[in-house]
Design a protein around this motif. Structure first.
Motif, PDB file in Angstrom:
ATOM      1  N   ALA A 238     -21.459 -89.071 -24.872  1.00  0.00           N
ATOM      2  CA  ALA A 238     -21.845 -88.999 -26.289  1.00  0.00           C
ATOM      3  C   ALA A 238     -21.041 -87.927 -27.021  1.00  0.00           C
ATOM      4  O   ALA A 238     -21.571 -87.187 -27.853  1.00  0.00           O
ATOM      5  N   PHE A 239     -19.740 -87.867 -26.731  1.00  0.00           N
ATOM      6  CA  PHE A 239     -18.910 -86.811 -27.303  1.00  0.00           C
ATOM      7  C   PHE A 239     -18.846 -86.899 -28.828  1.00  0.00           C
ATOM      8  O   PHE A 239     -19.023 -85.902 -29.535  1.00  0.00           O
ATOM      9  N   MET A 240     -18.571 -88.096 -29.365  1.00  0.00           N
ATOM     10  CA  MET A 240     -18.439 -88.225 -30.816  1.00  0.00           C
ATOM     11  C   MET A 240     -19.761 -87.952 -31.520  1.00  0.00           C
ATOM     12  O   MET A 240     -19.794 -87.336 -32.586  1.00  0.00           O
ATOM     13  N   GLU A 241     -20.868 -88.405 -30.919  1.00  0.00           N
ATOM     14  CA  GLU A 241     -22.169 -88.128 -31.510  1.00  0.00           C
ATOM     15  C   GLU A 241     -22.448 -86.626 -31.546  1.00  0.00           C
ATOM     16  O   GLU A 241     -23.024 -86.098 -32.503  1.00  0.00           O
ATOM     17  N   THR A 242     -22.035 -85.938 -30.488  1.00  0.00           N
ATOM     18  CA  THR A 242     -22.235 -84.483 -30.429  1.00  0.00           C
ATOM     19  C   THR A 242     -21.340 -83.772 -31.434  1.00  0.00           C
ATOM     20  O   THR A 242     -21.756 -82.800 -32.078  1.00  0.00           O
ATOM     21  N   LEU A 243     -20.118 -84.266 -31.588  1.00  0.00           N
ATOM     22  CA  LEU A 243     -19.214 -83.676 -32.568  1.00  0.00           C
ATOM     23  C   LEU A 243     -19.753 -83.879 -33.984  1.00  0.00           C
ATOM     24  O   LEU A 243     -19.715 -82.959 -34.818  1.00  0.00           O
ATOM     25  N   GLU A 244     -20.272 -85.071 -34.278  1.00  0.00           N
ATOM     26  CA  GLU A 244     -20.844 -85.297 -35.598  1.00  0.00           C
ATOM     27  C   GLU A 244     -22.054 -84.395 -35.822  1.00  0.00           C
ATOM     28  O   GLU A 244     -22.264 -83.877 -36.925  1.00  0.00           O
ATOM     29  N   LEU A 245     -22.854 -84.180 -34.779  1.00  0.00           N
ATOM     30  CA  LEU A 245     -23.982 -83.261 -34.881  1.00  0.00           C
ATOM     31  C   LEU A 245     -23.496 -81.852 -35.208  1.00  0.00           C
ATOM     32  O   LEU A 245     -24.091 -81.150 -36.044  1.00  0.00           O
ATOM     33  N   ALA A 246     -22.418 -81.420 -34.563  1.00  0.00           N
ATOM     34  CA  ALA A 246     -21.874 -80.086 -34.843  1.00  0.00           C
ATOM     35  C   ALA A 246     -21.498 -79.947 -36.313  1.00  0.00           C
ATOM     36  O   ALA A 246     -21.710 -78.895 -36.924  1.00  0.00           O
ATOM     37  N   VAL A 247     -20.940 -81.006 -36.895  1.00  0.00           N
ATOM     38  CA  VAL A 247     -20.602 -80.992 -38.325  1.00  0.00           C
ATOM     39  C   VAL A 247     -21.860 -80.799 -39.157  1.00  0.00           C
ATOM     40  O   VAL A 247     -21.906 -79.970 -40.079  1.00  0.00           O
ATOM     41  N   GLU A 248     -22.915 -81.551 -38.839  1.00  0.00           N
ATOM     42  CA  GLU A 248     -24.143 -81.464 -39.629  1.00  0.00           C
ATOM     43  C   GLU A 248     -24.857 -80.127 -39.442  1.00  0.00           C
ATOM     44  O   GLU A 248     -25.466 -79.603 -40.379  1.00  0.00           O
ATOM     45  N   LEU A 249     -24.802 -79.570 -38.241  1.00  0.00           N
ATOM     46  CA  LEU A 249     -25.397 -78.243 -38.032  1.00  0.00           C
ATOM     47  C   LEU A 249     -24.667 -77.191 -38.856  1.00  0.00           C
ATOM     48  O   LEU A 249     -25.290 -76.268 -39.405  1.00  0.00           O
ATOM     49  N   ARG A 250     -23.349 -77.333 -38.975  1.00  0.00           N
ATOM     50  CA  ARG A 250     -22.594 -76.417 -39.829  1.00  0.00           C
ATOM     51  C   ARG A 250     -22.978 -76.616 -41.294  1.00  0.00           C
ATOM     52  O   ARG A 250     -23.154 -75.641 -42.032  1.00  0.00           O
ATOM     53  N   ARG A 251     -23.107 -77.862 -41.719  1.00  0.00           N
ATOM     54  CA  ARG A 251     -23.488 -78.124 -43.106  1.00  0.00           C
ATOM     55  C   ARG A 251     -24.882 -77.558 -43.407  1.00  0.00           C
ATOM     56  O   ARG A 251     -25.142 -77.095 -44.526  1.00  0.00           O
ATOM     57  N   ALA A 252     -25.760 -77.595 -42.428  1.00  0.00           N
ATOM     58  CA  ALA A 252     -27.118 -77.083 -42.605  1.00  0.00           C
ATOM     59  C   ALA A 252     -27.184 -75.570 -42.448  1.00  0.00           C
ATOM     60  O   ALA A 252     -28.260 -74.992 -42.622  1.00  0.00           O
ATOM     61  N   ARG A 253     -26.050 -74.955 -42.114  1.00  0.00           N
ATOM     62  CA  ARG A 253     -25.983 -73.508 -41.864  1.00  0.00           C
ATOM     63  C   ARG A 253     -26.976 -73.113 -40.775  1.00  0.00           C
ATOM     64  O   ARG A 253     -27.635 -72.063 -40.842  1.00  0.00           O
ATOM     65  N   TYR A 254     -27.062 -73.986 -39.782  1.00  0.00           N
ATOM     66  CA  TYR A 254     -27.965 -73.744 -38.659  1.00  0.00           C
ATOM     67  C   TYR A 254     -27.553 -72.467 -37.933  1.00  0.00           C
ATOM     68  O   TYR A 254     -26.393 -72.266 -37.607  1.00  0.00           O
ATOM     69  N   GLY A 255     -28.511 -71.614 -37.673  1.00  0.00           N
ATOM     70  CA  GLY A 255     -28.264 -70.346 -37.000  1.00  0.00           C
ATOM     71  C   GLY A 255     -28.353 -69.153 -37.915  1.00  0.00           C
ATOM     72  O   GLY A 255     -28.644 -68.037 -37.465  1.00  0.00           O
ATOM     73  N   GLU A 256     -28.103 -69.370 -39.209  1.00  0.00           N
ATOM     74  CA  GLU A 256     -28.139 -68.246 -40.142  1.00  0.00           C
ATOM     75  C   GLU A 256     -29.553 -67.724 -40.366  1.00  0.00           C
ATOM     76  O   GLU A 256     -29.743 -66.586 -40.797  1.00  0.00           O
ATOM     77  N   GLY A 257     -30.557 -68.544 -40.047  1.00  0.00           N
ATOM     78  CA  GLY A 257     -31.942 -68.105 -40.161  1.00  0.00           C
ATOM     79  C   GLY A 257     -32.523 -67.655 -38.833  1.00  0.00           C
ATOM     80  O   GLY A 257     -33.741 -67.550 -38.701  1.00  0.00           O
ATOM     81  N   GLY A 258     -31.654 -67.379 -37.865  1.00  0.00           N
ATOM     82  CA  GLY A 258     -32.116 -66.937 -36.552  1.00  0.00           C
ATOM     83  C   GLY A 258     -32.272 -68.054 -35.542  1.00  0.00           C
ATOM     84  O   GLY A 258     -32.661 -67.809 -34.394  1.00  0.00           O
ATOM     85  N   GLU A 259     -31.958 -69.300 -35.955  1.00  0.00           N
ATOM     86  CA  GLU A 259     -32.083 -70.428 -35.022  1.00  0.00           C
ATOM     87  C   GLU A 259     -31.058 -70.285 -33.884  1.00  0.00           C
ATOM     88  O   GLU A 259     -30.012 -69.686 -34.044  1.00  0.00           O
ATOM     89  N   ARG A 260     -31.380 -70.874 -32.764  1.00  0.00           N
ATOM     90  CA  ARG A 260     -30.489 -70.828 -31.613  1.00  0.00           C
ATOM     91  C   ARG A 260     -30.253 -72.232 -31.063  1.00  0.00           C
ATOM     92  O   ARG A 260     -30.976 -73.173 -31.363  1.00  0.00           O
ATOM     93  N   LEU A 261     -29.232 -72.318 -30.237  1.00  0.00           N
ATOM     94  CA  LEU A 261     -28.923 -73.551 -29.518  1.00  0.00           C
ATOM     95  C   LEU A 261     -29.353 -73.347 -28.072  1.00  0.00           C
ATOM     96  O   LEU A 261     -28.769 -72.544 -27.353  1.00  0.00           O
ATOM     97  N   GLY A 262     -30.421 -74.039 -27.673  1.00  0.00           N
ATOM     98  CA  GLY A 262     -30.864 -73.959 -26.292  1.00  0.00           C
ATOM     99  C   GLY A 262     -30.167 -75.010 -25.443  1.00  0.00           C
ATOM    100  O   GLY A 262     -29.678 -76.020 -25.951  1.00  0.00           O
ATOM    101  N   PHE A 263     -30.138 -74.776 -24.142  1.00  0.00           N
ATOM    102  CA  PHE A 263     -29.532 -75.735 -23.209  1.00  0.00           C
ATOM    103  C   PHE A 263     -30.596 -76.185 -22.216  1.00  0.00           C
ATOM    104  O   PHE A 263     -31.129 -75.372 -21.469  1.00  0.00           O
ATOM    105  N   ASP A 264     -30.928 -77.469 -22.261  1.00  0.00           N
ATOM    106  CA  ASP A 264     -31.922 -78.047 -21.365  1.00  0.00           C
ATOM    107  C   ASP A 264     -31.190 -78.968 -20.408  1.00  0.00           C
ATOM    108  O   ASP A 264     -30.925 -80.130 -20.725  1.00  0.00           O
TER     109      ASP A 264
END
Length: 320
Positions: A238-264
């Protein structure tokens, strides 16, 4: 690393490790690639071993605590939705205790109701079960609110219950809106990527939608073949799906409010620490590609739904 076919697991030499020993092995192998860790309560982390685990964590923190009802054999036919009132009350007590523990140590709280469901048609009183689920999650949300922490809800369609009640993003939003009607506004979504992929749900679309509603709370990063909860390394499929997600997380400024990326991750046969390290490094590469995509040009292409132009930009960022 147990499976239903090999209950002893493929790494029997690690079966006797304590949580602190596992944490120490992870911290030694991953260093500052990881900021914090998540644990199930009370099976992995509790009042009894908190000091020992904190010593093993060193400068790392406990970012989330997750309920562990699915790890308790008493709740094989449901905890929060058990038809037995005493069993149900004990499940609620444990869930609230887990939320209380999370709040006392300054961690957020995850409810993944994987045991709350059914295995057969005609087995379950659906109306009552949904009411019990909402009441149980509400009790946890109330305790989280008292501590000023967030409750993250994580959906999955199957396993261990064959039909989990809260099995897609829509049902998760239903729970959140029902809780909001009760005055509980501290509940957001934890997106487990493989859980979405199993449902045919779009990672990027739902991240964008949840962010727009202020409900994008946490991420459990992984990958898989899309039919089972493989929990493989990030970017393995699911490489392309993950890359598109990375784009949207950047657009949402994910992480600037203290959010993190967990690994399950669930590396059945691979070295667990190496699999996490590889996942972090592969995510960093994927995110770096997302950063190289000309976002203004991509938005312009998307305004025309021009897939050819969009992929020209994506592949340019990949070096084509």
């Amino acid at each position: 690393m147990a499976t239903r076919f090999n209950p002893g697991g493929y790494k029997p030499e690690l079966a006797g490790e304590t949580t602190a020993q596992r944490v120490r092995r992870a911290v030694d192998g991953l260093g500052d690639l990881i900021d914090g860790y998540e644990f199930h309560y009370p099976q992995e982390l509790s009042e009894e071993n908190l000091d020992e685990v904190r010593e093993a964590l060193g400068e790392h923190d406990v970012y989330c605590v997750a309920t562990g009802l699915h790890l308790d054999p008493r709740f094989g036919r449901g905890g929060l939705v058990s038809p037995d009132s005493e069993t149900r009350a004990e499940a609620v007590r444990l869930t609230v205790a887990a939320a209380d523990f999370a709040g006392r140590i300054g961690a957020h709280f995850i409810v993944w109701p994987g045991i709350e469901g059914y295995n057969y048609p005609f087995q379950t009183p659906y109306t009552e079960s949904w009411a019990w689920l909402l009441d149980g999650v509400a009790a946890a949300a109330e305790r989280c609110a008292e501590h000023g922490i967030l409750l993250f809800l994580e959906h999955k369609n199957s396993e261990p219950a064959m039909k989990i009640l809260m099995r897609n993003v829509g049902m998760t939003l239903h729970v959140i809106h029902k809780l909001r009607a009760r005055g509980l506004a501290n509940v957001k979504v934890n997106m487990d990527w493989q859980h979405l992929l199993m449902n045919g749900e779009s990672l990027a679309e739902y991240a964008a939608m949840l962010a727009a509603e202020g409900l994008l709370g946490h991420q459990h990063a992984n990958s898989g073949w899309g039919t089972f909860d493989d929990d493989n390394m990030v970017g393995a499929t699911a490489f392309m799906e993950t890359l598109e997600l990375a784009v949207e997380l950047r657009r949402a400024r994910y992480g600037e409010g203290g959010e993190r990326l967990g690994f399950d991750l669930y590396p059945y046969t691979e070295d667990a620490v190496a699999a996490v390290r590889r996942s972090v490094l592969q995510w960093r590469f994927i995110d770096s590609v997302a950063a190289r995509i000309d976002d203004s040009a991509l938005r312009e292409a998307q305004s025309r739904k021009d897939a050819v132009a969009a992929y020209e930009l994506v592949y340019a960022a990949l070096g084509a």
